[in-house]
Design an enzyme around this catalytic site. Sequence first.
Site, PDB file in Angstrom:
ATOM      1  N   GLY A  17       1.292  -0.985  -0.424  1.00 40.55           N
ATOM      2  CA  GLY A  17      -0.111  -0.456   0.192  1.00 40.55           C
ATOM      3  C   GLY A  17       1.088   1.057   0.273  1.00 40.55           C
ATOM      4  CB  SER A  18       0.071   4.925   0.399  1.00 40.66           C
ATOM      5  OG  SER A  18      -0.863   4.168   1.734  1.00 40.66           O
ATOM      6  N   GLY A  60       3.032   2.142   5.745  1.00 41.81           N
ATOM      7  CA  GLY A  60       4.250   1.609   5.838  1.00 41.81           C
ATOM      8  C   GLY A  60       4.930   2.057   7.006  1.00 41.81           C
ATOM      9  CD  GLU A  62       7.411  -5.328  -1.984  1.00 40.37           C
ATOM     10  OE1 GLU A  62       7.193  -4.099  -2.501  1.00 40.37           O
ATOM     11  OE2 GLU A  62       7.833  -6.819  -1.605  1.00 40.37           O
ATOM     12  CB  CYS A 110       3.216   0.748  -6.199  1.00 41.19           C
ATOM     13  SG  CYS A 110       3.906  -1.441  -7.572  1.00 41.19           S
TER      14      CYS A 110
HETATM   15  P1  NAD Z   1      -3.590   2.691   1.225  1.00 39.36           P
HETATM   16  O1  NAD Z   1      -2.600   2.097   1.675  1.00 39.36           O
HETATM   17  O2  NAD Z   1      -4.750   3.523   1.532  1.00 39.36           O
HETATM   18  O3  NAD Z   1      -4.514   0.505   1.782  1.00 39.36           O
HETATM   19  C1  NAD Z   1      -3.491  -0.914   1.525  1.00 39.36           C
HETATM   20  C2  NAD Z   1      -4.371  -1.278   2.333  1.00 39.36           C
HETATM   21  O4  NAD Z   1      -3.648  -1.288   3.426  1.00 39.36           O
HETATM   22  C3  NAD Z   1      -5.004  -1.133   2.400  1.00 39.36           C
HETATM   23  O5  NAD Z   1      -6.030  -2.553   2.566  1.00 39.36           O
HETATM   24  C4  NAD Z   1      -5.893  -0.618   4.004  1.00 39.36           C
HETATM   25  O6  NAD Z   1      -7.035  -1.580   4.242  1.00 39.36           O
HETATM   26  C5  NAD Z   1      -3.977  -1.038   4.460  1.00 39.36           C
HETATM   27  N1  NAD Z   1      -4.486  -0.107   5.708  1.00 39.36           N
HETATM   28  C6  NAD Z   1      -4.177   0.762   5.605  1.00 39.36           C
HETATM   29  N2  NAD Z   1      -3.731   1.672   6.613  1.00 39.36           N
HETATM   30  C7  NAD Z   1      -2.881   0.724   7.554  1.00 39.36           C
HETATM   31  C8  NAD Z   1      -2.375   0.644   8.705  1.00 39.36           C
HETATM   32  N3  NAD Z   1      -2.736   1.418   9.696  1.00 39.36           N
HETATM   33  N4  NAD Z   1      -2.224  -0.359   9.629  1.00 39.36           N
HETATM   34  C9  NAD Z   1      -2.901  -2.271   8.751  1.00 39.36           C
HETATM   35  N5  NAD Z   1      -3.417  -2.031   7.706  1.00 39.36           N
HETATM   36  C10 NAD Z   1      -3.241  -0.660   7.731  1.00 39.36           C
HETATM   37  O7  NAD Z   1      -3.135   2.213  -0.181  1.00 39.36           O
HETATM   38  P2  NAD Z   1      -3.836   2.040  -1.870  1.00 39.36           P
HETATM   39  O8  NAD Z   1      -4.244   3.176  -1.622  1.00 39.36           O
HETATM   40  O9  NAD Z   1      -5.092   0.385  -1.453  1.00 39.36           O
HETATM   41  O10 NAD Z   1      -3.402   1.132  -3.017  1.00 39.36           O
HETATM   42  C11 NAD Z   1      -2.677   2.550  -3.747  1.00 39.36           C
HETATM   43  C12 NAD Z   1      -0.959   2.752  -2.610  1.00 39.36           C
HETATM   44  O11 NAD Z   1      -0.435   1.295  -2.852  1.00 39.36           O
HETATM   45  C13 NAD Z   1      -0.091   3.592  -3.883  1.00 39.36           C
HETATM   46  O12 NAD Z   1       0.761   4.215  -3.370  1.00 39.36           O
HETATM   47  C14 NAD Z   1       1.027   2.490  -4.221  1.00 39.36           C
HETATM   48  O13 NAD Z   1       2.685   2.611  -4.917  1.00 39.36           O
HETATM   49  C15 NAD Z   1       1.177   1.417  -3.312  1.00 39.36           C
HETATM   50  N6  NAD Z   1       0.881   0.255  -3.566  1.00 39.36           N
HETATM   51  C16 NAD Z   1       2.602  -0.878  -3.774  1.00 39.36           C
HETATM   52  C17 NAD Z   1       3.131  -1.939  -4.718  1.00 39.36           C
HETATM   53  C18 NAD Z   1       4.163  -2.449  -4.639  1.00 39.36           C
HETATM   54  O14 NAD Z   1       4.164  -3.977  -4.295  1.00 39.36           O
HETATM   55  N7  NAD Z   1       5.083  -1.920  -3.854  1.00 39.36           N
HETATM   56  C19 NAD Z   1       1.753  -2.426  -4.908  1.00 39.36           C
HETATM   57  C20 NAD Z   1       0.825  -2.239  -4.919  1.00 39.36           C
HETATM   58  C21 NAD Z   1       0.272  -0.778  -4.167  1.00 39.36           C
END
Ligand code: NAD
Length: 513
Positions: free
Chosen positions: A243-244, A248, A265, A299
């Site tokens: 995720g974002s 992380g 990631e 991403c």
């Molecule tokens: P997001 O960070 O909003 O959410 C991702 C996931 O994390 C969701 O399932 C969310 O519920 C969970 N989450 C959020 N905060 C959390 C916390 N504090 N504790 C536990 N879980 C939590 O991201 P998004 O909008 O769904 O996706 C887009 C982002 O993901 C972009 O920044 C993109 O670059 C990144 N991404 C990275 C990769 C990679 O492999 N590097 C792949 C796909 C997406």
Amino acid sequence: MKTAPLQSARVRNEALEILSRFGVPKTAFATTGIPASSPITGELITYVRGTSPEEADAAIGDAAKAFNLWRTTPAPRRGEFVRFIAEELRAAKADLGRLVTLETGKIASEGLGEVQEMIDICDFAVGLSRQLYGKTIATERINHRMMETWHPLGVCGVISAFNFPVAVWSWNAALAFVCGDPVVWKPSEKASLTALATQAIVERAVHRFTDAPANLSVVLIGGKDIGEVLVDDSRVAVVSATGSTAMGRAVGPRLAARFARAILELGGNNAAIVARSADLDLAVRAIAFAAMGTAGQRCTTLRRLFVHENVYDRLVPRLSKVYASIKVGDPRDPGTLVGPLIDRRAFESMQWALEEAREAGGIVRGGERIEGMGGANAYYVRPALCEMREHAGPVLRETFAPILYLLRYSKLDEAVRLHNAVGAGLTSSIFTLDMREAETFISAIGSDCGIANVNIGPSGAEIGGAFGGEKETGCEREAGSDSWKAYMRRATNTINFGTQLPLAQGVQFDVQD
Ligand code: NAD
């Protein structure tokens, strides 16, 4: 701007029909709860019943029990289970790919491509199930043997993002299963339906595989709060969170506090360099896919482009032409190359970044909403090209939308310096026919990213290579190569088959008995 009518009832009905074909139980749905919407029309498809923290706690306990059985199942037999998943995915490819399109707005070939990626990683994992090799190491002690063995680690938690709603699960789950770990998955709250469908597919494989323990694969539906339950539970040995970078930053320290293994990631701010000698025909095509594909919501999306001053005035008009002609629209239509943004927030953050780019003196082309397309709650935009004066402001961060910032350069070392001068470190490319430039870019003094390509764009990885990034993109790798080691624990074994007890480093410790 001419708009195409999109039929909203068809999206909802089709999604529900697919879920019903997969046999997703009616109890998964509710009249309130977590909304599952389609970005194609912005309409609500259904509500999904969320997992309560108590249910999540119990489900993790069940997965921990499954671990006790699964870890003793021989690895090649575990591979057989993953082979069944691959077979079920092959049979379900059309339906699951379509559901990815309906739920996330990916164009049809990308929806199907996502499922193909799941199949590919399963096939990879099946082969791996006979190759979880440990080393035999030369020992300094006579009549001794020293070796490393790899054992299953424990429950693997997976947290995934909306933009790869099912592939990310498979990169982790296929490896975790062959490594002997049950998987507890918290999908994105924006993509619950594809997760429920995937779980139904896995259950078909479980049904065929007679000795799979109950709760080998578990799905927790919910948002951040349920993700936190998974992150904080000491029974979860490894958490792979995608995720974002903001996510992380929250998850990383919590995992570290309990010494759990983390695979993070996170976001990217990927760049490419178009050098003086570049094959511009090839570069234009590669840049178009990397920057506009998936509506800029990968991403690995290309976000920054450094163009050598000698080719800038030839490349940029060509790119502008491609940008102006690209078909934005219903991702189900065969000719569409750019579908909708996921939601209003994504649209607003795009507009905000474009405004900042203008304020910084940038020339912005495109980026506007296509009014009326898909209805009031759907967000279709023209991809944006921004010619920037400086590598500053919005250029330095990831905006999850189709914006490409263009910058001129004259010296390669300066371009590489700026290329690396951002927080993220996921993926990168150079377009050049000059061997010295290509080799420099992928050398120790070149790109600082986890992925560095030559004459292909930064996007569209395949599962054979380890995938992941450096710096604010997180840590560890998913898929390919030797990433399986993150899902296992390593034990070093020393075996004495002699009658003496020599100590390492010549230490003497003679006792009388
Ligand atoms: P997001 O960070 O909003 O959410 C991702 C996931 O994390 C969701 O399932 C969310 O519920 C969970 N989450 C959020 N905060 C959390 C916390 N504090 N504790 C536990 N879980 C939590 O991201 P998004 O909008 O769904 O996706 C887009 C982002 O993901 C972009 O920044 C993109 O670059 C990144 N991404 C990275 C990769 C990679 O492999 N590097 C792949 C796909 C997406």
